[in-house]
Design a protein around this motif. Structure first.
Motif, mmCIF file in Angstrom:
data_model
loop_
_atom_site.group_PDB
_atom_site.id
_atom_site.type_symbol
_atom_site.label_atom_id
_atom_site.label_comp_id
_atom_site.label_asym_id
_atom_site.label_seq_id
_atom_site.Cartn_x
_atom_site.Cartn_y
_atom_site.Cartn_z
ATOM 1 N N MET A 26 0.837 -1.208 0.000
ATOM 2 C CA MET A 26 0.000 0.000 0.000
ATOM 3 C C MET A 26 0.869 1.255 0.000
ATOM 4 N N TYR A 27 1.953 1.235 0.754
ATOM 5 C CA TYR A 27 2.858 2.376 0.788
ATOM 6 C C TYR A 27 3.423 2.632 -0.605
ATOM 7 N N GLU A 28 3.849 1.581 -1.272
ATOM 8 C CA GLU A 28 4.424 1.717 -2.609
ATOM 9 C C GLU A 28 3.387 2.204 -3.620
ATOM 10 N N LYS A 29 2.115 1.888 -3.370
ATOM 11 C CA LYS A 29 1.044 2.306 -4.265
ATOM 12 C C LYS A 29 0.656 3.772 -4.025
ATOM 13 N N GLN A 30 0.737 4.241 -2.793
ATOM 14 C CA GLN A 30 0.263 5.576 -2.429
ATOM 15 C C GLN A 30 1.331 6.664 -2.520
ATOM 16 N N TYR A 31 2.584 6.300 -2.358
ATOM 17 C CA TYR A 31 3.644 7.305 -2.236
ATOM 18 C C TYR A 31 4.620 7.238 -3.400
ATOM 19 N N ILE A 32 5.215 8.382 -3.680
ATOM 20 C CA ILE A 32 6.266 8.460 -4.687
ATOM 21 C C ILE A 32 7.490 7.745 -4.114
ATOM 22 N N PRO A 33 8.153 6.904 -4.898
ATOM 23 C CA PRO A 33 9.270 6.107 -4.369
ATOM 24 C C PRO A 33 10.325 6.945 -3.644
ATOM 25 N N ASN A 34 10.801 6.430 -2.540
ATOM 26 C CA ASN A 34 11.859 7.025 -1.716
ATOM 27 C C ASN A 34 11.466 8.350 -1.073
ATOM 28 N N THR A 35 10.156 8.604 -0.923
ATOM 29 C CA THR A 35 9.695 9.833 -0.302
ATOM 30 C C THR A 35 8.500 9.547 0.606
ATOM 31 N N HIS A 36 8.065 10.593 1.311
ATOM 32 C CA HIS A 36 6.823 10.563 2.082
ATOM 33 C C HIS A 36 5.755 11.379 1.365
ATOM 34 N N ILE A 37 5.937 11.581 0.066
ATOM 35 C CA ILE A 37 5.054 12.408 -0.748
ATOM 36 C C ILE A 37 4.029 11.516 -1.449
ATOM 37 N N MET A 38 2.743 11.804 -1.200
ATOM 38 C CA MET A 38 1.674 11.027 -1.830
ATOM 39 C C MET A 38 1.603 11.329 -3.317
ATOM 40 N N ASN A 39 1.256 10.314 -4.093
ATOM 41 C CA ASN A 39 1.025 10.556 -5.516
ATOM 42 C C ASN A 39 -0.307 11.293 -5.674
ATOM 43 N N SER A 40 -0.559 11.808 -6.852
ATOM 44 C CA SER A 40 -1.714 12.687 -7.053
ATOM 45 C C SER A 40 -3.050 11.995 -6.799
ATOM 46 N N GLN A 41 -3.173 10.738 -7.162
ATOM 47 C CA GLN A 41 -4.440 10.028 -6.968
ATOM 48 C C GLN A 41 -4.822 9.998 -5.489
ATOM 49 N N TYR A 42 -3.912 9.599 -4.644
ATOM 50 C CA TYR A 42 -4.219 9.471 -3.217
ATOM 51 C C TYR A 42 -4.244 10.827 -2.522
ATOM 52 N N PHE A 43 -3.420 11.768 -2.984
ATOM 53 C CA PHE A 43 -3.450 13.097 -2.376
ATOM 54 C C PHE A 43 -4.788 13.772 -2.653
ATOM 55 N N GLU A 44 -5.276 13.686 -3.887
ATOM 56 C CA GLU A 44 -6.567 14.286 -4.229
ATOM 57 C C GLU A 44 -7.703 13.642 -3.436
ATOM 58 N N GLU A 45 -7.617 12.339 -3.254
ATOM 59 C CA GLU A 45 -8.610 11.616 -2.446
ATOM 60 C C GLU A 45 -8.587 12.122 -0.999
ATOM 61 N N CYS A 46 -7.411 12.281 -0.471
ATOM 62 C CA CYS A 46 -7.229 12.791 0.886
ATOM 63 C C CYS A 46 -7.764 14.221 0.989
ATOM 64 N N PHE A 47 -7.456 15.045 -0.002
ATOM 65 C CA PHE A 47 -7.922 16.427 -0.027
ATOM 66 C C PHE A 47 -9.451 16.489 -0.028
ATOM 67 N N GLU A 48 -10.093 15.644 -0.817
ATOM 68 C CA GLU A 48 -11.558 15.600 -0.853
ATOM 69 C C GLU A 48 -12.123 15.228 0.523
ATOM 70 N N ASN A 49 -11.467 14.319 1.212
ATOM 71 C CA ASN A 49 -11.912 13.943 2.561
ATOM 72 C C ASN A 49 -11.791 15.122 3.522
ATOM 73 N N TYR A 50 -10.705 15.860 3.428
ATOM 74 C CA TYR A 50 -10.524 17.041 4.276
ATOM 75 C C TYR A 50 -11.593 18.095 3.971
ATOM 76 N N LEU A 51 -11.895 18.288 2.682
ATOM 77 C CA LEU A 51 -12.931 19.247 2.304
ATOM 78 C C LEU A 51 -14.286 18.849 2.893
ATOM 79 N N ALA A 52 -14.606 17.566 2.814
ATOM 80 C CA ALA A 52 -15.881 17.089 3.344
ATOM 81 C C ALA A 52 -15.957 17.292 4.859
ATOM 82 N N LEU A 53 -14.887 16.978 5.562
ATOM 83 C CA LEU A 53 -14.867 17.162 7.016
ATOM 84 C C LEU A 53 -14.927 18.641 7.387
ATOM 85 N N SER A 54 -14.291 19.470 6.603
ATOM 86 C CA SER A 54 -14.314 20.903 6.852
ATOM 87 C C SER A 54 -15.717 21.474 6.620
ATOM 88 N N ALA A 55 -16.382 21.000 5.580
ATOM 89 C CA ALA A 55 -17.735 21.461 5.281
ATOM 90 C C ALA A 55 -18.702 21.098 6.409
#
Length: 129
Positions: A26-55
């Motif tokens: 899962m880590y290899e699927k969600q993050y850019i290799p050798n970093t703690h940086i999420m790839n765009s698919q999972y980051f956008e998903e996370c961002f949408e969750n934050y928006l929903a919780l904020s709303a």
């Protein structure tokens, strides 16, 4: 009973190994290799969750955008990793821009947060959503 106990221990060990393998996959699927940086698919998903919780007024957050100044993502990850909390999320958005979601933070908190980034070779600015 000794044999039964050994079987139970082996089953528990096998379950732990499978869980570990799954977490690595899962880590290899969600993050850019050798970093703690999420790839765009999972980051956008996370961002949408934050928006929903904020709303729903469950939580607040602030978005920062990082101008990498020609550094690689691995270099930026090393520079920024000590400047953000473990609850914050760093990742690429759908446009390929590097952003940080600062959970449980507000615009007023930026006077304490932004100085952390002053001594590293990246530019950080708030994104108003």
């Amino acid at each position: 009973y000794v044999n039964l106990f050994k079987i139970l221990c082996d089953l528990a060990q096998m379950s732990l190994l499978r869980a570990y393998d799954y977490s690595i996959a899962m880590y290899e699927k969600q993050y850019i290799p050798n970093t703690h940086i999420m790839n765009s698919q999972y980051f956008e998903e996370c961002f949408e969750n934050y928006l929903a919780l904020s709303a729903k007024k469950v939580m607040s957050f602030v978005i920062l955008e990082i101008d990498v100044n020609g550094h690689t993502l691995e270099e930026v990850d090393k520079m920024v990793s000590g400047k953000i909390r473990t609850t914050d999320v760093i990742g690429l958005n759908s446009e390929g821009k590097l952003r940080i979601i600062l959970s449980q933070a507000s615009h007023d908190d930026l006077k304490y947060i932004l100085p952390r980034f002053e001594n590293i070779d990246v530019n950080v600015e708030e994104i108003i959503i």
